[in-house]
Design a protein around this motif. Structure first.
Motif, mmCIF file in Angstrom:
data_model
loop_
_atom_site.group_PDB
_atom_site.id
_atom_site.type_symbol
_atom_site.label_atom_id
_atom_site.label_comp_id
_atom_site.label_asym_id
_atom_site.label_seq_id
_atom_site.Cartn_x
_atom_site.Cartn_y
_atom_site.Cartn_z
ATOM 1 N N ASP A 131 9.696 -0.326 1.676
ATOM 2 C CA ASP A 131 10.862 -1.111 2.067
ATOM 3 C C ASP A 131 10.487 -1.929 3.296
ATOM 4 O OD1 ASP A 131 13.424 -1.829 3.405
ATOM 5 O OD2 ASP A 131 14.293 -0.657 1.768
ATOM 6 N N ILE A 132 10.769 -3.223 3.278
ATOM 7 C CA ILE A 132 10.344 -4.089 4.373
ATOM 8 C C ILE A 132 10.935 -3.643 5.708
ATOM 9 C CG2 ILE A 132 12.215 -5.765 4.135
ATOM 10 C CD1 ILE A 132 8.477 -6.502 4.872
ATOM 11 N N SER A 133 12.072 -3.006 5.680
ATOM 12 C CA SER A 133 12.678 -2.535 6.933
ATOM 13 C C SER A 133 11.886 -1.390 7.549
ATOM 14 C CB SER A 133 14.127 -2.090 6.690
ATOM 15 O OG SER A 133 14.177 -1.003 5.778
ATOM 16 N N ASP A 134 11.012 -0.765 6.763
ATOM 17 C CA ASP A 134 10.174 0.311 7.272
ATOM 18 C C ASP A 134 8.820 -0.176 7.771
ATOM 19 O OD1 ASP A 134 12.106 2.224 6.686
ATOM 20 O OD2 ASP A 134 11.344 2.531 4.640
ATOM 21 N N VAL A 135 8.577 -1.479 7.644
ATOM 22 C CA VAL A 135 7.317 -2.048 8.116
ATOM 23 C C VAL A 135 7.480 -2.434 9.579
ATOM 24 C CG1 VAL A 135 5.677 -3.948 7.828
ATOM 25 C CG2 VAL A 135 6.744 -2.888 5.820
ATOM 26 N N PRO A 136 6.613 -1.973 10.460
ATOM 27 C CA PRO A 136 6.750 -2.309 11.883
ATOM 28 C C PRO A 136 6.540 -3.791 12.140
ATOM 29 C CG PRO A 136 4.661 -1.182 11.469
ATOM 30 C CD PRO A 136 5.461 -1.078 10.208
ATOM 31 N N ALA A 137 7.204 -4.296 13.144
ATOM 32 C CA ALA A 137 7.083 -5.704 13.512
ATOM 33 C C ALA A 137 5.790 -5.888 14.296
ATOM 34 C CB ALA A 137 8.289 -6.142 14.340
ATOM 35 N N GLN A 138 4.705 -6.036 13.553
ATOM 36 C CA GLN A 138 3.390 -6.093 14.194
ATOM 37 C C GLN A 138 2.669 -7.412 13.973
ATOM 38 O OE1 GLN A 138 1.417 -2.827 12.279
ATOM 39 N NE2 GLN A 138 1.233 -3.876 10.311
ATOM 40 N N LYS A 282 -12.964 -2.665 0.933
ATOM 41 C CA LYS A 282 -13.866 -3.708 1.409
ATOM 42 C C LYS A 282 -13.441 -5.072 0.870
ATOM 43 C CE LYS A 282 -18.717 -5.153 1.458
ATOM 44 N NZ LYS A 282 -20.089 -4.850 1.000
ATOM 45 N N GLY A 283 -13.322 -6.029 1.770
ATOM 46 C CA GLY A 283 -12.962 -7.386 1.387
ATOM 47 C C GLY A 283 -11.483 -7.632 1.222
ATOM 48 N N ALA A 284 -10.660 -6.601 1.355
ATOM 49 C CA ALA A 284 -9.219 -6.763 1.137
ATOM 50 C C ALA A 284 -8.593 -7.643 2.219
ATOM 51 C CB ALA A 284 -8.534 -5.398 1.120
ATOM 52 N N ASN A 285 -7.638 -8.443 1.820
ATOM 53 C CA ASN A 285 -6.866 -9.246 2.777
ATOM 54 C C ASN A 285 -5.477 -9.514 2.209
ATOM 55 O OD1 ASN A 285 -6.640 -10.547 5.292
ATOM 56 N ND2 ASN A 285 -7.042 -12.546 4.379
ATOM 57 N N ALA A 286 -4.909 -8.497 1.556
ATOM 58 C CA ALA A 286 -3.597 -8.631 0.916
ATOM 59 C C ALA A 286 -2.485 -8.590 1.954
ATOM 60 C CB ALA A 286 -3.404 -7.516 -0.107
ATOM 61 N N LYS A 287 -1.523 -9.496 1.816
ATOM 62 C CA LYS A 287 -0.397 -9.566 2.746
ATOM 63 C C LYS A 287 0.891 -9.805 1.965
ATOM 64 C CE LYS A 287 -3.336 -11.564 6.366
ATOM 65 N NZ LYS A 287 -3.488 -12.609 7.398
ATOM 66 N N TYR A 288 1.861 -8.927 2.179
ATOM 67 C CA TYR A 288 3.168 -9.046 1.543
ATOM 68 C C TYR A 288 4.234 -8.991 2.626
ATOM 69 C CZ TYR A 288 0.534 -7.533 -2.623
ATOM 70 O OH TYR A 288 -0.384 -7.408 -3.630
ATOM 71 N N THR A 289 5.301 -9.752 2.436
ATOM 72 C CA THR A 289 6.430 -9.707 3.345
ATOM 73 C C THR A 289 7.670 -10.170 2.586
ATOM 74 O OG1 THR A 289 7.239 -10.378 5.544
ATOM 75 C CG2 THR A 289 6.079 -12.043 4.246
ATOM 76 N N CYS A 290 8.763 -10.362 3.306
ATOM 77 C CA CYS A 290 10.012 -10.860 2.714
ATOM 78 C C CYS A 290 10.504 -12.029 3.544
ATOM 79 C CB CYS A 290 11.075 -9.764 2.695
ATOM 80 S SG CYS A 290 10.620 -8.272 1.783
ATOM 81 N N ALA A 302 6.053 -5.211 -1.017
ATOM 82 C CA ALA A 302 7.242 -5.218 -0.161
ATOM 83 C C ALA A 302 8.509 -5.219 -1.002
ATOM 84 C CB ALA A 302 7.216 -6.439 0.746
ATOM 85 N N ILE A 303 9.382 -4.249 -0.731
ATOM 86 C CA ILE A 303 10.696 -4.208 -1.373
ATOM 87 C C ILE A 303 11.683 -4.882 -0.428
ATOM 88 C CG2 ILE A 303 12.531 -2.732 -2.257
ATOM 89 C CD1 ILE A 303 10.423 -0.656 -2.943
ATOM 90 N N CYS A 304 12.294 -5.963 -0.882
ATOM 91 C CA CYS A 304 13.112 -6.808 -0.022
ATOM 92 C C CYS A 304 14.604 -6.565 -0.248
ATOM 93 C CB CYS A 304 12.788 -8.278 -0.284
ATOM 94 S SG CYS A 304 11.037 -8.680 -0.076
#
Length: 470
Positions: A131-138, A282-290, A302-304
């Motif tokens: 859940d995106i609300s559980d992702v820290p604001a980093q 190795k090589g990962a650069n995946a980024k998900y957000t809402c 990310a669950i939005c």
């Protein structure tokens, strides 16, 4: 007398046949060989089928050329699979033990049709959603995304074709990706693509850019896709209906404290790794957000909340070795800057491309990206690729725009309506670099200095930045 003569002729013919048989067959193979082979040949001559077991036991391997080829293929397949992780991160990796019925029915064994990993098909684990609300604001995670100076955007709608090829990593190989790609830009992208064909093809980009741009499709796991029983589809474990992007943004940014060099034409660019799940990341650069949560990025799905769109963010490397347009692994010639956006002294900084793909994603854990079968839809395998086939004049104009701290659009007037999510590291203080230019840039946008006096990039006049915290 006539009957006796006939019998004698028949007897002589029979004796002659025996002599020929013994001399022609018996001597090379031995008596046992005669007993086995002669009946077999006789039976074969009249169109019958007779299986003779261990026909060459006396010094032979007992396998036909066809048998040797089959066993060799099995051994090769086993060798290739021996280096992969066990199917499922079942032993502590968190993958669900169950597999989709469609994937089970459609999947072949490893190496089936020349494609590996099909015996390891599996679903994304429930632990790979957050859940995106559980992702820290980093702010931004992993590589890239620390921007400065100006930017320039362009618009490319999705092409009307999809396939499971990858002309950059596996040129000439049909189903080289074993997962389906969305394509933008060049309309002719497939396994047979080459530079001549690409440059002769039409494009979906409004500025005429002919770059082939692609990434794995997102699927609604509750639906039924058009590729059940097909390579790249259920045969490779990719099931569900396609989720079409609601919007896609393409923006090149400045970064660090040095001026940008124009992006070289024909440059190969890759972000992320399609096989990161079985390579310890190795090589990962995946980024998900809402949307509305641009300062919260994660490498999980990310669950939005309702009203917010799920976003995939592709940050490409932007420190060039100054000489090569491609490299053997497609990454060594173009690397990522450090956490402050700086390239090393022996690298040439070029504009950093960020592609942001928005979706009205299905609710809950009912969506996943396509992947190689053994990667089991792990979100860290997200990736995107392109070959930069814009023009030299366009590339130079973009670099000039960045270096003068302006925000430009190449193509239609609304190209730069937004530049994707804006994270904490996408906020550049005027004291960091381009001091005078950034001050001019801030004044041009109404002097907006949100969040402690830091100009928020990607802010159209009179509008809140897309993706900024609300």
């Amino acid at each position: 007398m006539r009957r006796a003569a006939a019998r004698r002729r028949a007897l002589y013919a029979a004796l002659f046949a025996v002599v020929v048989l013994v001399l022609g067959v018996g001597l090379p193979l031995g008596a046992a060989g005669v007993v086995r082979v002669a009946p077999a040949r006789a039976f074969s001559a009249v169109g019958g089928v007779l299986l003779v077991k261990n026909e060459t036991d006396d010094g032979g391997s007992g396998k036909s050329a066809e048998d040797e080829g089959g066993d060799s293929g099995k051994k090769d397949s086993a060798k290739k699979n021996s280096g992969k992780k066990n199917s499922g991160k079942e032993n502590g990796g968190g993958k669900d033990a169950g597999q989709k019925d469609a994937a089970k029915k459609g999947a072949g064994k490893a190496g089936d049709g020349g494609f590996e990993g099909r015996d390891q098909i599996g679903e994304a684990s429930a632990k790979e959603y957050v859940d995106i609300s559980d992702v820290p604001a980093q702010g931004n995670i992993l590589a890239g995304g620390d921007f400065s100076g100006g930017s320039y955007s362009f618009t490319c709608s999705l092409s009307d074709h999809k396939n499971s090829d990858n002309p950059i990593i596996a040129p000439g190989k049909r189903n080289g990706a074993q997962h389906v790609h969305d394509y933008a830009g060049n309309d002719s992208t497939n396994a047979a693509s080459n530079l001549r064909v690409l440059k002769e093809s039409s494009t979906t980009c409004t500025n005429g850019d002919q770059s082939p741009i692609f990434w794995p499709v997102l699927r609604d796991l509750r639906g039924v896709g058009p590729d059940v029983g097909q390579d790249g589809g259920s045969l490779d474990g990719n099931v569900g209906s396609y989720v079409e992007p609601a919007a896609v943004d393409y923006t090149f940014h400045g970064h660090g404290t040095r001026a940008m060099t124009a992006m070289p034409v024909n440059m190969t660019m890759v972000t992320g790794s399609a096989k990161a799940a079985t390579a310890d990341g190795k090589g990962a650069n995946a980024k998900y957000t809402c949307s509305g949560f641009g300062n919260r990025m994660t490498d999980q799905y990310a669950i939005c909340p309702q009203g917010s769109q799920m976003q995939r963010v592709f940050d490409f490397p932007s420190c060039w070795n100054g000489k090569d347009l491609d490299s053997e692994d497609h990454t060594e010639h173009l690397r990522y800057p450090d956490e402050s956006g700086e390239c090393t002294d022996d690298e040439v900084p070029v504009p950093a491309l960020r592609i942001t793909v928005d979706y009205d994603a299905p609710a809950g854990r009912t969506f996943a990206i396509d992947s190689f079968p053994e990667q089991q839809h792990d979100p860290i395998t997200d990736h995107a690729l392109l070959e930069y086939l814009s023009t030299t004049s366009r590339a130079r104009a973009g670099a000039e725009c960045i270096n003068s701290a302006r925000r430009c659009a190449q193509g239609s007037a609304d190209d730069a309506s937004r530049a994707g999510p804006t994270g904490a590291s996408d906020q550049v203080t005027t004291s960091k670099n381009f001091v005078n230019l950034m001050a001019t840039h801030a004044r041009a946008h109404g002097g907006g200095m949100p969040m402690g006096g830091m100009p928020m990039r990607g802010m159209p006049v009179g509008a809140a930045p897309t993706g900024a915290p609300r």
